[in-house]
Motif scaffolding. Structure first.
Motif, PDB file in Angstrom:
ATOM      1  N   VAL A  39      27.210   1.494   2.032  1.00  0.00           N
ATOM      2  CA  VAL A  39      27.459   2.522   2.346  1.00  0.00           C
ATOM      3  C   VAL A  39      27.657   3.321   0.713  1.00  0.00           C
ATOM      4  CG1 VAL A  39      29.460   4.145   2.656  1.00  0.00           C
ATOM      5  CG2 VAL A  39      28.963   2.796   4.432  1.00  0.00           C
ATOM      6  N   LEU A  40      28.493   2.126  -0.118  1.00  0.00           N
ATOM      7  CA  LEU A  40      28.920   2.926  -1.868  1.00  0.00           C
ATOM      8  C   LEU A  40      26.925   3.187  -2.143  1.00  0.00           C
ATOM      9  CD1 LEU A  40      30.740   3.073  -4.102  1.00  0.00           C
ATOM     10  CD2 LEU A  40      30.772   0.184  -4.396  1.00  0.00           C
ATOM     11  N   ALA A  41      26.537   2.169  -1.539  1.00  0.00           N
ATOM     12  CA  ALA A  41      24.959   2.293  -2.527  1.00  0.00           C
ATOM     13  C   ALA A  41      24.468   4.161  -2.339  1.00  0.00           C
ATOM     14  CB  ALA A  41      23.782   1.960  -2.100  1.00  0.00           C
ATOM     15  N   ARG A  42      24.884   4.179  -0.927  1.00  0.00           N
ATOM     16  CA  ARG A  42      24.464   5.713  -0.261  1.00  0.00           C
ATOM     17  C   ARG A  42      24.942   6.668  -1.124  1.00  0.00           C
ATOM     18  NH1 ARG A  42      24.087   4.138   4.604  1.00  0.00           N
ATOM     19  NH2 ARG A  42      26.302   4.740   5.632  1.00  0.00           N
ATOM     20  N   LEU A  43      26.389   6.375  -2.040  1.00  0.00           N
ATOM     21  CA  LEU A  43      27.541   7.420  -2.466  1.00  0.00           C
ATOM     22  C   LEU A  43      26.191   7.276  -3.913  1.00  0.00           C
ATOM     23  CD1 LEU A  43      29.994   6.477  -1.267  1.00  0.00           C
ATOM     24  CD2 LEU A  43      29.266   7.976  -0.041  1.00  0.00           C
ATOM     25  N   LEU A  44      26.730   5.711  -4.302  1.00  0.00           N
ATOM     26  CA  LEU A  44      26.464   6.436  -5.882  1.00  0.00           C
ATOM     27  C   LEU A  44      24.474   6.358  -6.111  1.00  0.00           C
ATOM     28  CD1 LEU A  44      26.912   2.388  -6.501  1.00  0.00           C
ATOM     29  CD2 LEU A  44      28.386   4.702  -7.329  1.00  0.00           C
ATOM     30  N   SER A  45      23.639   6.493  -4.604  1.00  0.00           N
ATOM     31  CA  SER A  45      22.037   6.945  -5.411  1.00  0.00           C
ATOM     32  C   SER A  45      22.474   8.888  -4.813  1.00  0.00           C
ATOM     33  CB  SER A  45      21.362   6.449  -3.535  1.00  0.00           C
ATOM     34  OG  SER A  45      20.070   6.713  -3.885  1.00  0.00           O
ATOM     35  N   ALA A  46      23.737   9.168  -4.323  1.00  0.00           N
ATOM     36  CA  ALA A  46      23.469  10.576  -4.039  1.00  0.00           C
ATOM     37  C   ALA A  46      24.163  10.918  -5.391  1.00  0.00           C
ATOM     38  CB  ALA A  46      24.181  10.778  -3.005  1.00  0.00           C
ATOM     39  N   ALA A  47      24.513  10.531  -6.005  1.00  0.00           N
ATOM     40  CA  ALA A  47      25.268  10.810  -7.570  1.00  0.00           C
ATOM     41  C   ALA A  47      23.948  10.805  -8.162  1.00  0.00           C
ATOM     42  CB  ALA A  47      26.029   9.734  -8.422  1.00  0.00           C
ATOM     43  N   HIS A  48      22.764  10.043  -7.906  1.00  0.00           N
ATOM     44  CA  HIS A  48      22.303   9.677  -9.309  1.00  0.00           C
ATOM     45  C   HIS A  48      21.030  10.779  -9.083  1.00  0.00           C
ATOM     46  CE1 HIS A  48      19.500   7.458 -11.802  1.00  0.00           C
ATOM     47  NE2 HIS A  48      18.174   6.971 -10.741  1.00  0.00           N
ATOM     48  N   PHE A  55      16.327  16.565 -17.563  1.00  0.00           N
ATOM     49  CA  PHE A  55      16.441  15.131 -16.231  1.00  0.00           C
ATOM     50  C   PHE A  55      16.432  14.242 -17.214  1.00  0.00           C
ATOM     51  CE2 PHE A  55      13.596  11.941 -13.965  1.00  0.00           C
ATOM     52  CZ  PHE A  55      14.445  12.250 -12.741  1.00  0.00           C
ATOM     53  N   MET A  56      17.817  14.811 -18.081  1.00  0.00           N
ATOM     54  CA  MET A  56      18.564  13.160 -18.939  1.00  0.00           C
ATOM     55  C   MET A  56      18.916  11.596 -18.242  1.00  0.00           C
ATOM     56  SD  MET A  56      21.539  14.759 -20.989  1.00  0.00           S
ATOM     57  CE  MET A  56      21.096  16.920 -21.300  1.00  0.00           C
ATOM     58  N   GLN A  57      19.676  12.784 -16.360  1.00  0.00           N
ATOM     59  CA  GLN A  57      20.292  11.945 -16.358  1.00  0.00           C
ATOM     60  C   GLN A  57      21.263  10.607 -17.159  1.00  0.00           C
ATOM     61  OE1 GLN A  57      17.209   9.462 -13.434  1.00  0.00           O
ATOM     62  NE2 GLN A  57      16.144  10.687 -15.407  1.00  0.00           N
ATOM     63  N   PRO A  58      22.167  10.846 -17.533  1.00  0.00           N
ATOM     64  CA  PRO A  58      23.815  10.789 -18.721  1.00  0.00           C
ATOM     65  C   PRO A  58      24.241   9.987 -17.903  1.00  0.00           C
ATOM     66  CG  PRO A  58      23.849  12.572 -18.278  1.00  0.00           C
ATOM     67  CD  PRO A  58      22.642  12.650 -17.490  1.00  0.00           C
ATOM     68  N   TRP A  59      24.085   9.742 -16.884  1.00  0.00           N
ATOM     69  CA  TRP A  59      25.366   9.042 -16.265  1.00  0.00           C
ATOM     70  C   TRP A  59      24.915   8.085 -16.207  1.00  0.00           C
ATOM     71  CZ3 TRP A  59      23.136  13.569 -13.610  1.00  0.00           C
ATOM     72  CH2 TRP A  59      21.651  13.328 -12.775  1.00  0.00           C
ATOM     73  N   ASP A  60      26.330   6.462 -15.765  1.00  0.00           N
ATOM     74  CA  ASP A  60      26.734   4.828 -15.877  1.00  0.00           C
ATOM     75  C   ASP A  60      27.502   5.017 -14.968  1.00  0.00           C
ATOM     76  OD1 ASP A  60      24.218   3.476 -17.162  1.00  0.00           O
ATOM     77  OD2 ASP A  60      25.216   4.739 -18.191  1.00  0.00           O
ATOM     78  N   PHE A  61      27.402   3.846 -13.980  1.00  0.00           N
ATOM     79  CA  PHE A  61      29.107   3.714 -12.605  1.00  0.00           C
ATOM     80  C   PHE A  61      29.392   2.258 -13.190  1.00  0.00           C
ATOM     81  CE2 PHE A  61      24.834   6.712 -11.504  1.00  0.00           C
ATOM     82  CZ  PHE A  61      25.903   7.470 -10.736  1.00  0.00           C
ATOM     83  N   ALA A 141      26.703  14.923 -10.687  1.00  0.00           N
ATOM     84  CA  ALA A 141      26.873  13.725 -10.424  1.00  0.00           C
ATOM     85  C   ALA A 141      28.076  13.314  -9.909  1.00  0.00           C
ATOM     86  CB  ALA A 141      26.460  12.868 -11.444  1.00  0.00           C
ATOM     87  N   VAL A 142      29.291  13.664 -10.032  1.00  0.00           N
ATOM     88  CA  VAL A 142      30.436  12.889  -9.782  1.00  0.00           C
ATOM     89  C   VAL A 142      30.605  14.275  -7.921  1.00  0.00           C
ATOM     90  CG1 VAL A 142      32.480  13.769  -9.561  1.00  0.00           C
ATOM     91  CG2 VAL A 142      31.223  13.118 -11.761  1.00  0.00           C
ATOM     92  N   GLN A 143      30.429  15.682  -7.940  1.00  0.00           N
ATOM     93  CA  GLN A 143      29.757  16.244  -6.897  1.00  0.00           C
ATOM     94  C   GLN A 143      28.851  15.973  -6.008  1.00  0.00           C
ATOM     95  OE1 GLN A 143      31.660  18.860  -5.973  1.00  0.00           O
ATOM     96  NE2 GLN A 143      31.690  20.396  -4.809  1.00  0.00           N
ATOM     97  N   ASN A 144      28.279  15.729  -6.462  1.00  0.00           N
ATOM     98  CA  ASN A 144      27.203  14.973  -5.384  1.00  0.00           C
ATOM     99  C   ASN A 144      27.824  13.616  -5.014  1.00  0.00           C
ATOM    100  OD1 ASN A 144      24.972  16.492  -6.043  1.00  0.00           O
ATOM    101  ND2 ASN A 144      23.750  15.089  -5.605  1.00  0.00           N
ATOM    102  N   LEU A 145      28.185  13.197  -5.688  1.00  0.00           N
ATOM    103  CA  LEU A 145      29.462  11.565  -5.130  1.00  0.00           C
ATOM    104  C   LEU A 145      30.093  11.936  -4.435  1.00  0.00           C
ATOM    105  CD1 LEU A 145      29.928   8.279  -6.099  1.00  0.00           C
ATOM    106  CD2 LEU A 145      31.686   9.707  -6.122  1.00  0.00           C
ATOM    107  N   TRP A 146      31.295  12.816  -4.376  1.00  0.00           N
ATOM    108  CA  TRP A 146      31.864  13.092  -3.564  1.00  0.00           C
ATOM    109  C   TRP A 146      31.620  14.283  -2.127  1.00  0.00           C
ATOM    110  CZ3 TRP A 146      36.472  15.610  -7.073  1.00  0.00           C
ATOM    111  CH2 TRP A 146      37.825  15.074  -6.636  1.00  0.00           C
TER     112      TRP A 146
END
Length: 236
Positions: A39-48, A55-61, A141-146
């Motif tokens: 489940v956590l992996a799905r949330l992180l993937s949604a954020a990613h 397409f810089m993808q500046p996030w890390d988790f 990315a935060v909103q996607n995860l939320w």
């Protein structure tokens, strides 16, 4: 294989809007149940899979389950929260102090979503005029995860009352990495009917029809059908 050109069904569309309208900033309703790894992996993937400029993808988790690290972050919060309380006086000060504004130790997992401000190199497509687009992209990315978390029945609380320099030091962040969002994640006993600050009388939701302008700031929205639709949406 999913057909990406297929329109959403009525049920799929309703599910998306339900996640949007029932999303809550959770502070007080966390249960101790662990979040399964898949489940956590799905949330992180949604954020990613959030959009990002160039397409810089500046996030890390940074997934934080250490009680020691979370206690240090809680100490940072409590120091900053005392300072924040001084912004209010009288009844407002009393009300502020009564609010629970974090679930750092109550939630089973904390998550820091960071923004690497050097990612993509010196010249990122689309970032020439607005340098802050890396921060904006990370917020997506935060909103996607939320929203994904709400669909999974998981509550999220954003702890914003933190000294970012102390937080970065606690998490060992490189100089170019900014700790954009410190989140508490966990299953909850309930999702409140309305945002907690609204339920507690701190703020009320602004009427949408007063926030939609037409062709320029402060200009009335001239489309009568849109005006009527906005009022109907608010009643729903």
């Amino acid at each position: 294989m999913t057909d990406h050109n297929r329109p959403f069904s009525d049920d799929e569309r309703a599910g998306l809007y339900r996640a949007i309208y029932e999303r809550r900033d959770v502070r007080s309703q966390f249960r101790p149940d662990p979040i399964p790894a898949d489940v956590l992996a799905r949330l992180l993937s949604a954020a990613h899979h959030a959009p990002s400029v160039g397409f810089m993808q500046p996030w890390d988790f940074i997934v934080i389950d250490s009680t020691e690290v979370r206690q240090t972050v809680l100490d940072i919060f409590e120091e900053e929260n005392r300072k924040a309380a001084d912004n209010y006086s009288g009844e407002r000060n009393t009300q502020y102090k009564s609010l629970k504004l974090q679930g750092i130790l109550d939630s089973p997992i904390n998550l820091c979503i960071t923004c690497d401000r050097s990612r993509g190199g010196t010249h990122v497509l689309g970032r020439n005029s607005i340098v802050e687009t890396d921060l904006f992209s990370t917020c997506l990315a935060v909103q996607n995860l939320w929203l994904a978390a709400r669909a999974e029945g998981i509550g999220v609380g954003w702890v914003s009352i933190l000294n970012q320099q102390k937080l970065a030091k606690t998490l060992g962040l490189p100089e170019q990495v900014y700790p954009l969002a410190y989140l508490c994640l966990g299953y909850v006993s309930e999702f409140l009917d309305q945002p907690e600050l609204q339920a507690r009388g701190w703020r009320t939701r602004l009427p949408i029809e007063k926030l939609v302008h037409g062709n320029g700031w402060g200009q009335p929205q001239a489309n009568p059908e849109l005006k009527a639709a906005l009022k109907k949406q608010e009643r729903n």
